[in-house]
Scaffold this motif. Structure first.
Motif, mmCIF file in Angstrom:
data_model
loop_
_atom_site.group_PDB
_atom_site.id
_atom_site.type_symbol
_atom_site.label_atom_id
_atom_site.label_comp_id
_atom_site.label_asym_id
_atom_site.label_seq_id
_atom_site.Cartn_x
_atom_site.Cartn_y
_atom_site.Cartn_z
ATOM 1 N N ASN A 1 17.578 -156.250 2.643
ATOM 2 C CA ASN A 1 16.895 -155.585 3.741
ATOM 3 C C ASN A 1 15.661 -156.333 4.229
ATOM 4 O O ASN A 1 15.253 -156.180 5.367
ATOM 5 C CB ASN A 1 16.472 -154.170 3.313
ATOM 6 C CG ASN A 1 17.669 -153.304 2.997
ATOM 7 O OD1 ASN A 1 18.557 -153.145 3.817
ATOM 8 N ND2 ASN A 1 17.702 -152.746 1.799
ATOM 9 N N ASN B 1 11.102 -151.588 20.695
ATOM 10 C CA ASN B 1 12.484 -151.207 20.967
ATOM 11 C C ASN B 1 13.355 -152.459 20.940
ATOM 12 O O ASN B 1 13.044 -153.452 21.613
ATOM 13 C CB ASN B 1 12.565 -150.557 22.351
ATOM 14 C CG ASN B 1 13.410 -149.311 22.350
ATOM 15 O OD1 ASN B 1 14.060 -148.982 21.369
ATOM 16 N ND2 ASN B 1 13.408 -148.611 23.473
ATOM 17 N N THR B 2 14.415 -152.446 20.151
ATOM 18 C CA THR B 2 15.308 -153.606 20.066
ATOM 19 C C THR B 2 16.732 -153.197 20.431
ATOM 20 O O THR B 2 17.082 -152.006 20.345
ATOM 21 C CB THR B 2 15.302 -154.193 18.644
ATOM 22 O OG1 THR B 2 15.853 -153.230 17.742
ATOM 23 C CG2 THR B 2 13.885 -154.552 18.203
ATOM 24 N N PRO B 3 17.589 -154.157 20.820
ATOM 25 C CA PRO B 3 18.970 -153.827 21.173
ATOM 26 C C PRO B 3 19.731 -153.154 20.033
ATOM 27 O O PRO B 3 20.573 -152.289 20.261
ATOM 28 C CB PRO B 3 19.582 -155.191 21.510
ATOM 29 C CG PRO B 3 18.426 -156.043 21.908
ATOM 30 C CD PRO B 3 17.275 -155.585 21.071
ATOM 31 N N ASN B 4 19.426 -153.540 18.789
ATOM 32 C CA ASN B 4 20.160 -152.989 17.643
ATOM 33 C C ASN B 4 19.656 -151.621 17.211
ATOM 34 O O ASN B 4 20.308 -150.936 16.417
ATOM 35 C CB ASN B 4 20.069 -153.952 16.449
ATOM 36 C CG ASN B 4 20.832 -155.234 16.704
ATOM 37 O OD1 ASN B 4 21.788 -155.256 17.461
ATOM 38 N ND2 ASN B 4 20.390 -156.316 16.078
ATOM 39 N N ASN B 5 18.483 -151.243 17.683
ATOM 40 C CA ASN B 5 17.908 -149.959 17.282
ATOM 41 C C ASN B 5 17.228 -149.341 18.498
ATOM 42 O O ASN B 5 16.037 -149.043 18.481
ATOM 43 C CB ASN B 5 16.908 -150.170 16.135
ATOM 44 C CG ASN B 5 16.555 -148.881 15.444
ATOM 45 O OD1 ASN B 5 17.283 -147.901 15.524
ATOM 46 N ND2 ASN B 5 15.408 -148.872 14.781
ATOM 47 N N PHE B 6 18.027 -149.087 19.529
ATOM 48 C CA PHE B 6 17.482 -148.690 20.829
ATOM 49 C C PHE B 6 17.297 -147.187 20.931
ATOM 50 O O PHE B 6 18.155 -146.402 20.511
ATOM 51 C CB PHE B 6 18.422 -149.149 21.952
ATOM 52 C CG PHE B 6 17.973 -148.729 23.317
ATOM 53 C CD1 PHE B 6 16.996 -149.441 23.988
ATOM 54 C CD2 PHE B 6 18.512 -147.593 23.924
ATOM 55 C CE1 PHE B 6 16.568 -149.047 25.245
ATOM 56 C CE2 PHE B 6 18.092 -147.195 25.184
ATOM 57 C CZ PHE B 6 17.110 -147.917 25.848
ATOM 58 N N THR C 1 13.705 -158.717 18.451
ATOM 59 C CA THR C 1 13.505 -158.207 17.086
ATOM 60 C C THR C 1 12.157 -157.498 17.031
ATOM 61 O O THR C 1 11.282 -157.724 17.884
ATOM 62 C CB THR C 1 13.515 -159.330 16.032
ATOM 63 O OG1 THR C 1 12.364 -160.163 16.228
ATOM 64 C CG2 THR C 1 14.791 -160.160 16.124
ATOM 65 N N ASN D 1 9.697 -153.792 24.485
ATOM 66 C CA ASN D 1 11.088 -154.197 24.282
ATOM 67 C C ASN D 1 11.156 -155.671 23.903
ATOM 68 O O ASN D 1 10.536 -156.510 24.549
ATOM 69 C CB ASN D 1 11.905 -153.977 25.564
ATOM 70 C CG ASN D 1 11.919 -152.530 25.997
ATOM 71 O OD1 ASN D 1 12.027 -151.637 25.158
ATOM 72 N ND2 ASN D 1 11.807 -152.280 27.292
#
Length: 259
Positions: A239, A171-176, A207, A204
């Protein structure tokens, strides 16, 4: 280092080893009616390859193993693809020094190119592993339906290796997503398979790449497994590919399965 790992697996699972040497001669300069053996460069590199084969085959760790030798005149990913298809290869094992900086962005390593294109699973080895451990095998994914085919391959190798398979979603901040959502997605995914030797893990991190490496360190993972999309051209430039990044940066062996 990669050959030592191949030897360990071959002895344990009664496999043959195919040694493959790729010679990237500029074939566009060759007369179509000539053969590779007419080229002084080809003759020189062929002799050099044979000498290297002889040196490797004399190693103690290859004793009593069935060894085959192949020399191909191709771009590396085409040579690997053709030999895998022709010989029915189950697993490609390669070494890697990793590519860094501008070279990593614009060119990538030979191993990256194979990881990106190989239909056969690829195991990338960096460090010397006197005793290859396969007890703990992590499979990192977002666990969507497109990963089913690659996950089946991962289960196959986990069964062969006798590994516990650790399913990992980072789990990342940009794709939570919430822990409940991640847990439900992973449980719905795994129940489609007849496999019970696994754990479910949500980790968590900043990246996905760092999350996989940090989880692998804390959980004492032996092999990192994941899918690769095989992006090429402009799509890859913008990408990137997580599997290729891991091949370059992870210290542990990385096994990739192309979607």
């Amino acid at each position: 280092n990669a050959l030592k790992v191949a030897a360990q697996l071959a002895k344990k699972h009664k496999c043959a080893i195919y040694l493959l040497h790729i010679i990237e001669v500029p074939l566009h300069t060759i007369d179509p009616l000539s053969t590779y053996n007419d080229l002084p460069e080809a003759i020189y590199f062929m002799k050099l390859a044979r000498k290297q084969f002889e040196e490797f085959r004399a190693k103690d760790y290859l004793k009593n193993l069935k060894i085959y030798e192949h020399v191909e005149f191709h771009e590396i990913f085409k040579g690997v693809f053709q030999v895998c298809k022709k010989q029915g290869i189950d697993l490609v094992i390669m070494g890697s020094n990793g590519a860094n900086g501008l070279k990593e962005i614009l060119v990538g390593s030979n191993t990256e190119k194979v990881v990106r294109t190989s239909e056969t699973p690829v195991l990338v080895v960096k460090d010397e592993l006197i005793n290859l451990r396969t007890k703990n095998f992590v499979f990192a994914s977002d666990f969507r339906d497109e990963c089913k085919t690659t996950f089946e391959k991962a289960i196959g190798f986990a069964n062969i290796f006798g590994s516990k398979l650790h399913l990992l979603m980072v789990n990342t901040p940009n794709n939570f997503i919430t822990s409940d959502e991640a847990q439900n997605r992973m449980q719905n995914f795994i129940k489609q398979f007849d496999f019970s030797n696994y754990t479910i893990n949500i980790y968590n991190d900043v990246t996905i790449e760092e999350g996989i490496m940090n989880f692998s360190q804390s959980a004492k993972i032996d092999i990192i497994g994941m899918s690769t999309h095989g992006r090429q051209g402009i799509s890859r430039f913008f990408n990137g590919s997580l599997s290729e990044d891991l091949v370059n940066h992870a210290k542990r062996p990385v096994m990739t399965f192309k979607m």
